[in-house]
Motif scaffolding. Structure first.
Motif, mmCIF file in Angstrom:
data_model
loop_
_atom_site.group_PDB
_atom_site.id
_atom_site.type_symbol
_atom_site.label_atom_id
_atom_site.label_comp_id
_atom_site.label_asym_id
_atom_site.label_seq_id
_atom_site.Cartn_x
_atom_site.Cartn_y
_atom_site.Cartn_z
ATOM 1 N N THR A 221 0.437 5.206 -1.368
ATOM 2 C CA THR A 221 -0.382 5.842 -0.329
ATOM 3 C C THR A 221 0.446 6.816 0.492
ATOM 4 O O THR A 221 1.456 6.429 1.078
ATOM 5 C CB THR A 221 -0.988 4.783 0.618
ATOM 6 N N CYS B 268 5.277 7.349 -0.065
ATOM 7 C CA CYS B 268 4.860 6.646 -1.277
ATOM 8 C C CYS B 268 5.980 6.745 -2.302
ATOM 9 O O CYS B 268 5.997 7.661 -3.130
ATOM 10 C CB CYS B 268 3.544 7.221 -1.813
ATOM 11 N N TYR C 128 -6.374 -1.554 -2.938
ATOM 12 C CA TYR C 128 -7.061 -1.490 -1.648
ATOM 13 C C TYR C 128 -8.193 -2.515 -1.553
ATOM 14 O O TYR C 128 -8.513 -3.004 -0.460
ATOM 15 C CB TYR C 128 -7.644 -0.089 -1.429
ATOM 16 N N LEU D 103 0.811 -1.218 0.000
ATOM 17 C CA LEU D 103 0.000 0.000 0.000
ATOM 18 C C LEU D 103 0.846 1.269 0.000
ATOM 19 O O LEU D 103 0.481 2.275 -0.615
ATOM 20 C CB LEU D 103 -0.933 0.020 1.220
ATOM 21 N N MET E 13 -3.945 6.965 -6.144
ATOM 22 C CA MET E 13 -4.836 6.188 -5.283
ATOM 23 C C MET E 13 -6.153 5.878 -5.990
ATOM 24 O O MET E 13 -6.720 4.801 -5.808
ATOM 25 C CB MET E 13 -5.096 6.932 -3.968
#
Length: 600
Positions: A504, A508, A537, A500, A530
């Motif tokens: 994120t 990132c 996600y 992630l 994102m």
């Protein structure tokens, strides 16, 4: 000596520069050692693994040195480290009979030095966060008896703790290091050989031929080329830097918004770590931790990875409703003959690799070794199929130096992470954290999944994906499995969420690199990343809700059915989040997409 081993940082080395002879020689030794282990036969762990560490030290401590002090201290630490590793390897038979208990002052000094050296090597390779995690774990092992309550432990004698971590087949020389030595290194060499030749150009040409003329063609070329390149590099940062150097200027030239161009490359490149066959070394670590054959892990990971890239593709279509995303002009696309020729540079080794695994029945590392020799043979010719000994020598030199450096970086990460795993095993802390997760989630699976996802996100912000996955799955995996999740599904869930942090905020890495290349504010790039990468996600949760999607090897029809259902849901969610539509319609799309994935 300085001329032979002059320091070159990764950032400052020019792509086509030939490395100093000393580093080429060391690269040859590293490649020869790791390939030799595959063909030589069984080598004791306390011989092969310390020698693996000895070989990585010059790369991490000298080659990557950025200041004169780092270079000078790097030489000293390297020489002492090689001597310490040689002591372990030369005294393997004696140490094996000590069962991890140190009985001389010399062994204690060597053990403590090796621990400090592993922390310093990781710090120089990737920065402070992972070594700090390992240092906290070591302090807990040494002083955990003073921690009150359930998280304390009875205490470990220093001789036993240091010995278990440094002179036994645990800690530094544990099974994770074995994976780094015997499998990861081989596939790193494979990727380095392909990248040294024309495989990268083949990826770009094939992607352009397939997607260049579509709406948003330049962005879709980035998706396909990053998926192909990532399948051998396994590194989001390397992927952004290599394919992004071509795709980002192409998107900017076609007047795509700069933030969008950077986001596409960051998201597409991040998918390399979930794309078989390499998965950023995660697949091989997963083999060791789950006992699942590599071929089954590849099969299980394939559909979710395809779904991820499909979601990015659909996100590009959704952005096309907001921006005029032009295709690549026909004059800029490669000719069919060029596509065919350059594609052979990656197709031949890849086909040979898969044929030897699935048809020949060989282990992945042995099959990869055979494919490496095919890749080396292809280095004899360039993209015009012109034979050149000088070109071959330069390309081979580039391959061995790249392989040596990448093996060293991954090895430093795994050695440091192995210290954490060793302490968790010695103290039982992993079991206690597992109990804490079960207690906080009230023994319910979905709250436990969300807690684990949060832990993966936080840890992944600070340490590389593979290390974050290893640490998180060691403490959270048993809790998820005890709540009914299949072991492989639990591991894939954790591995995906360890990714992630690549897109994120606040940390990132893929976004930072892409934003720098495109000259745009990183936060604008991250917001679009994102949205485009929303599959990252959702897909791990979708795998839990639709477990057949990872059963491609055993239930192809069920896997494809679940895959189609998830694809439909993700498409609706992606358009709902991104497309320029009425707000009520976007809400309906998101809700309907979620219902298809989780309720139907």
């Amino acid at each position: 000596m300085h001329a032979l081993f002059s320091s070159q940082t990764v950032d400052n080395a020019t792509p086509n520069a030939v490395a100093p002879p000393g580093w080429i020689a060391l690269g040859v030794i590293s490649v020869g050692f790791h390939l030799g282990l595959i063909f030589y036969g069984l080598t004791p762990a306390l011989v092969s693994r310390p020698l693996h560490m000895a070989l990585l030290l010059p790369w991490v401590l000298i080659y990557m040195a950025k200041t004169p002090f780092q270079r000078i201290s790097g030489w000293g630490l390297t020489l002492l480290g090689i001597a310490a590793c040689a002591y372990i390897a030369l005294n393997e038979a004696t140490l094996a009979n000590q069962y991890g208990f140190i009985d001389t002052h010399l062994q204690m000094a060597i053990g403590l030095f090796l621990i400090v050296l592993a922390l310093e090597a990781a710090r120089r390779a990737i920065g402070w966060p992972l070594p700090l995690v390992a240092l906290v774990a070591l302090l807990y092992g040494a002083f955990g008896q003073y921690v009150p309550g359930a998280f304390g432990h009875p205490g470990l004698p220093l001789q036993s703790m240091v010995g278990s971590l440094t002179i036994a087949e645990g800690g530094l020389w544990g099974s994770l290091t074995g994976v780094s030595v015997g499998v990861v290194a081989i596939f790193v060499i494979f990727g380095a050989v392909l990248n040294a030749g024309e495989a990268g150009q083949g990826f770009m040409n094939l992607a352009s031929a397939v997607a260049g003329r579509l709406t948003g063609g330049a962005a879709k070329v980035s998706v396909i080329s990053s998926a192909l390149m990532g399948s051998i590099s396994g590194s989001a940062s390397a992927n952004v830097a290599s394919t992004g150097a071509i795709t980002i200027p192409s998107m900017v030239r076609l007047r795509y918004p700069r933030s969008f161009a950077g986001a596409v490359e960051a998201v597409a490149s991040s998918g390399g770590q979930i794309m078989p066959p390499l998965m950023g070394a995660g697949a091989f670590v997963m083999v060791e931790l789950t006992g699942t054959p590599y071929t089954q892990i590849m099969a299980a990971a394939t559909l979710p990875a395809v779904l991820y890239f499909l979601t990015v593709w659909m996100g590009i279509n959704a952005y096309a409703t907001r921006h005029d995303l032009q295709p690549i002009d026909a004059s800029e696309q490669p000719a069919a003959k060029e596509v065919l020729i350059t594609s052979l540079f990656f197709a031949v080794p890849f086909v040979l690799l898969l044929e030897r695994i699935f048809n020949g029945g060989y282990t992945p590392q042995y099959a990869a070794s055979i494919a490496i020799f095919a890749g080396v043979a292809l280095l004899l010719v360039d993209v015009t199929l012109r034979f050149s000994i000088t070109g071959f020598a330069n390309r081979l030199a580039d391959a061995v130096v790249t392989a040596g450096r990448q093996i060293a970086t991954i090895g430093a990460i795994i050695l440091c992470a192995s210290l954490v795993i060793g302490v968790l095993s010695l103290t039982g802390l992993g079991v206690k954290i597992t109990s804490g997760i079960l207690s906080l989630s009230n023994d319910l699976l979905w709250p436990a999944l969300l807690l684990t996802a949060l832990a993966c996100l936080i840890l992944g912000m600070e340490v590389p994906t593979t290390a974050a996955y290893v640490i998180c799955v060691s403490v959270a995996g048993p809790a998820l499995i005890s709540l009914g999740l299949e072991p492989l599904l639990a591991h894939l869930f954790v591995f995906w969420y360890a990714l992630l942090s690549t897109i994120t905020p606040p940390v990132c890495g893929g976004v930072f690199i892409a934003a720098g290349m495109v000259g745009e504010n990183w936060l604008k790039v991250a917001i679009k990343a994102m949205a485009l990468g929303i599959g990252l996600y959702i897909i791990p949760l979708a795998m839990v809700a639709n477990p057949d999607v990872i059963q491609l090897a055993f239930n192809p029809a069920g896997a494809l059915l679940d895959g189609l259902k998830i694809a439909a849901g993700l498409t609706a969610i992606s358009f709902g989040v991104i497309a320029r539509k009425a707000i009520w319609l976007r809400v309906i799309l998101v809700v309907a997409g979620a219902a298809v994935i989780f309720l139907v």
